[in-house]
Design an enzyme around this catalytic site. Structure first.
Site, PDB file in Angstrom:
ATOM      1  N   ASP A   1       0.862  -1.186   0.000  1.00 19.96           N
ATOM      2  CA  ASP A   1       0.000   0.000   0.000  1.00 19.96           C
ATOM      3  C   ASP A   1       0.895   1.230   0.000  1.00 19.96           C
ATOM      4  O   ASP A   1       1.937   1.257   0.657  1.00 19.96           O
ATOM      5  CB  ASP A   1      -0.984  -0.014   1.167  1.00 19.96           C
ATOM      6  CG  ASP A   1      -0.328  -0.062   2.533  1.00 19.96           C
ATOM      7  OD1 ASP A   1      -0.159   1.005   3.156  1.00 19.96           O
ATOM      8  OD2 ASP A   1      -0.009  -1.175   2.993  1.00 19.96           O
TER       9      ASP A   1
ATOM     10  N   ASP B   1      -9.473   3.773   6.110  1.00 25.21           N
ATOM     11  CA  ASP B   1      -8.286   3.667   6.952  1.00 25.21           C
ATOM     12  C   ASP B   1      -8.549   4.381   8.274  1.00 25.21           C
ATOM     13  O   ASP B   1      -8.690   5.604   8.325  1.00 25.21           O
ATOM     14  CB  ASP B   1      -7.100   4.306   6.208  1.00 25.21           C
ATOM     15  CG  ASP B   1      -5.790   4.239   6.975  1.00 25.21           C
ATOM     16  OD1 ASP B   1      -5.812   3.978   8.182  1.00 25.21           O
ATOM     17  OD2 ASP B   1      -4.738   4.482   6.353  1.00 25.21           O
TER      18      ASP B   1
ATOM     19  N   GLU C   1      -7.203   5.341  11.823  1.00 25.47           N
ATOM     20  CA  GLU C   1      -6.059   5.516  12.722  1.00 25.47           C
ATOM     21  C   GLU C   1      -6.235   6.714  13.652  1.00 25.47           C
ATOM     22  O   GLU C   1      -5.409   6.930  14.546  1.00 25.47           O
ATOM     23  CB  GLU C   1      -4.770   5.699  11.913  1.00 25.47           C
ATOM     24  CG  GLU C   1      -4.475   4.569  10.939  1.00 25.47           C
ATOM     25  CD  GLU C   1      -3.212   4.786  10.147  1.00 25.47           C
ATOM     26  OE1 GLU C   1      -2.175   5.141  10.750  1.00 25.47           O
ATOM     27  OE2 GLU C   1      -3.248   4.615   8.898  1.00 25.47           O
TER      28      GLU C   1
END
Length: 371
Positions: free
Chosen positions: A13, A101, A103
Site C-alpha cells: 500500500d 483507513d 487511525e
C-alpha cells in the site's frame, strides 16, 4: 486468526510518501495487488494518486483506493461523498473494494466513532454498491471501536507477528499489513507489505480480473495476436519466449530479448518434445504449446551445486536484477546470496536454496503478459 503462506497473493500500500514508483519493477518482484491512497478528511487528495492508479494498472497490478479518516473534520457521510466523488472524477474504478483507513479517533468515544464509521460505510455502499474494507490495528479497534462493525471485511495492521490475534469480533482477516518496513524493487525506501488471504487466482476470482496490463489468464495479449518470431528478432516478446522456454525446462541462455542461436536451439528442442513441427520459429502453434505447458520440475539447488540447472538459475537471477556472480554453472556464495535476496523480495523463507517455489517465482511473471 490465520497465518500467511507463500501461496498467498502479496501486495503493497502506497501514498505520496513513496514518491515516483516504477510499477513494472514492482510487478516483476512478485507483487499482485496494491492499495493506493486517494483522499484524506474532507478536502485532501493525494498528489500521487492519479499517477499511481494509472501506472499500476499498466503494470497489471490489481488495485484499490483508500480514504484516510479524519473524524473531527466532518461527518462520515460527508467524507464518503468526497472519497467516492474523487474516484469518479478521476475514473479510478479499481478491482479491489474501497477501504476506510482508521487511525484517528478525532476525539470521539467508542460509540460515536463507530457511528461515524457506519455513516461512512452507508455512504460508500449507497454510491458504489460495495461495502468498504476496514483497515485498523488491533490496539486501535480494541480501544476506539465497538464490535458491531466486525461483519465488514478486515484489513488488519499488525506487524512483527506470526499471525494476528482475534479482536473486536473479527476472527479472520481478508488483508493483512504485516510490515511497514518492506523493500520492493521499484519503490524507493520502505513500503508497507500486505498479503491477501488466498492465492492470486482466488483474489482475481473474488474481486475481478487483472487490469489490461496484467498476467492472469483473463487478460494480456491474446495468443492469436502474438507475433511470429525467428532468429534475428528482438524485443519484449522475445523475453516472453525465453522465459516460457525456461518454464518448460529448456536452456535459452538468458532472458535478453534477442532471438539468437541459443534461443533457436531451445525452440527446436521444445518443438521436438511437444511433437510439433520443428522449424525454430515461434509461431501460433509453438506459442500455444508454450503457454499451456506447466512449469517443469527443477531440482533444488544449494551451495556448491553445479551444472546446467545452476546456469539457468544464474541467468534467471540476472534477469530479475539480482547479482549471481559469473554465469559459470557453479552455485557459489555469491549465487547463494542472490537467491536469498530474491526469496526475501518475493516473500519466501530466505533459505538460499533454490526450491520449486523459487523457480516458479523466477519464471512465471512475464514482461508482456499473455492470455
Amino acid at each position: 486468526m490465520q497465518s500467511r503462506s507463500n501461496a498467498d497473493a502479496y501486495g503493497i500500500d502506497v501514498s505520496h510518501w513513496q514518491g515516483d514508483i516504477d510499477w513494472a519493477k514492482v510487478r516483476q518482484s512478485g507483487i499482485t495487488f496494491a492499495y493506493i491512497k486517494a483522499t484524506e478528511g474532507t478536502g485532501y487528495t493525494d498528489p500521487q494518486f492519479t499517477a499511481n492508479f494509472k501506472n499500476s494498472e499498466a503494470a497489471g497490478i490489481v488495485r484499490g483506493a483508500y480514504h484516510f479518516a479524519r473524524p473531527s473534520e466532518s461527518s462520515g457521510t460527508t467524507q464518503a461523498d468526497f472519497f467516492v466523488r474523487t474516484l469518479q472524477q478521476q475514473n479510478a474504478k479499481g478491482e479491489l473494494p474501497p477501504v476506510l483507513d482508521l487511525e484517528d479517533t478525532g476525539g470521539k468515544s467508542k460509540f460515536a466513532l463507530t457511528d461515524w464509521v457506519n455513516q461512512f460505510v452507508a455512504g460508500v455502499k449507497a454510491k458504489t454498491g460495495t461495502n468498504p474494507v476496514i483497515y485498523v490495528s488491533p490496539s486501535f479497534a480494541s480501544s476506539s471501536l465497538t464490535s458491531s462493525i466486525s461483519s465488514l471485511l478486515l484489513w488488519v495492521a499488525d506487524w512483527g507477528v506470526s499471525r494476528p490475534n482475534s479482536f473486536n469480533g473479527w476472527s479472520q482477516w481478508t488483508f493483512w499489513q504485516y510490515s511497514s518496513q518492506g523493500s520492493i524493487s521499484g519503490v524507493a525506501g520502505n513500503v508497507d507489505l500486505d498479503v491477501y488471504a488466498g492465492t492470486p487466482g482466488s483474489l482475481h476470482q473474488r474481486f475481478g480480473s487483472v487490469p489490461s496490463g496484467g498476467s492472469s489468464s483473463s487478460s494480456g495479449t491474446k495468443i492469436a495476436n502474438l507475433p511470429t518470431l525467428l532468429e534475428g528478432d528482438s524485443g519484449i516478446y522475445v523475453k516472453d519466449l525465453q522465459l516460457l522456454l525456461y518454464k518448460t525446462g529448456q536452456h535459452p541462455n538468458g532472458v535478453t530479448g534477442i532471438f539468437d542461436a541459443n534461443t533457436n536451439i531451445s525452440v527446436q528442442a521444445f518443438q521436438k518434445d511437444a511433437g510439433i513441427s520443428i522449424d525454430g520459429i515461434a509461431g501460433p502453434q509453438t506459442w500455444s504449446h508454450l503457454v499451456e505447458h506447466p512449469v517443469s520440475g527443477r531440482p533444488a539447488l544449494q551451495l556448491w551445486s553445479a551444472g546446467q540447472e545452476v546456469t539457468d538459475l544464474q541467468y534467471l537471477l540476472q534477469y530479475r536484477q539480482e547479482n549471481p556472480g559469473p554465469i559459470d554453472g557453479l552455485f557459489g556464495p555469491v549465487t547463494e546470496a542472490a537467491v536469498t535476496d530474491f526469496q526475501s523480495k518475493t516473500h519466501q523463507k530466505a533459505t538460499g536454496t533454490a526450491d520449486m517455489t523459487t523457480w516458479k517465482n523466477l519464471i512465471e511473471v512475464l514482461p508482456q503478459p499473455i492470455a
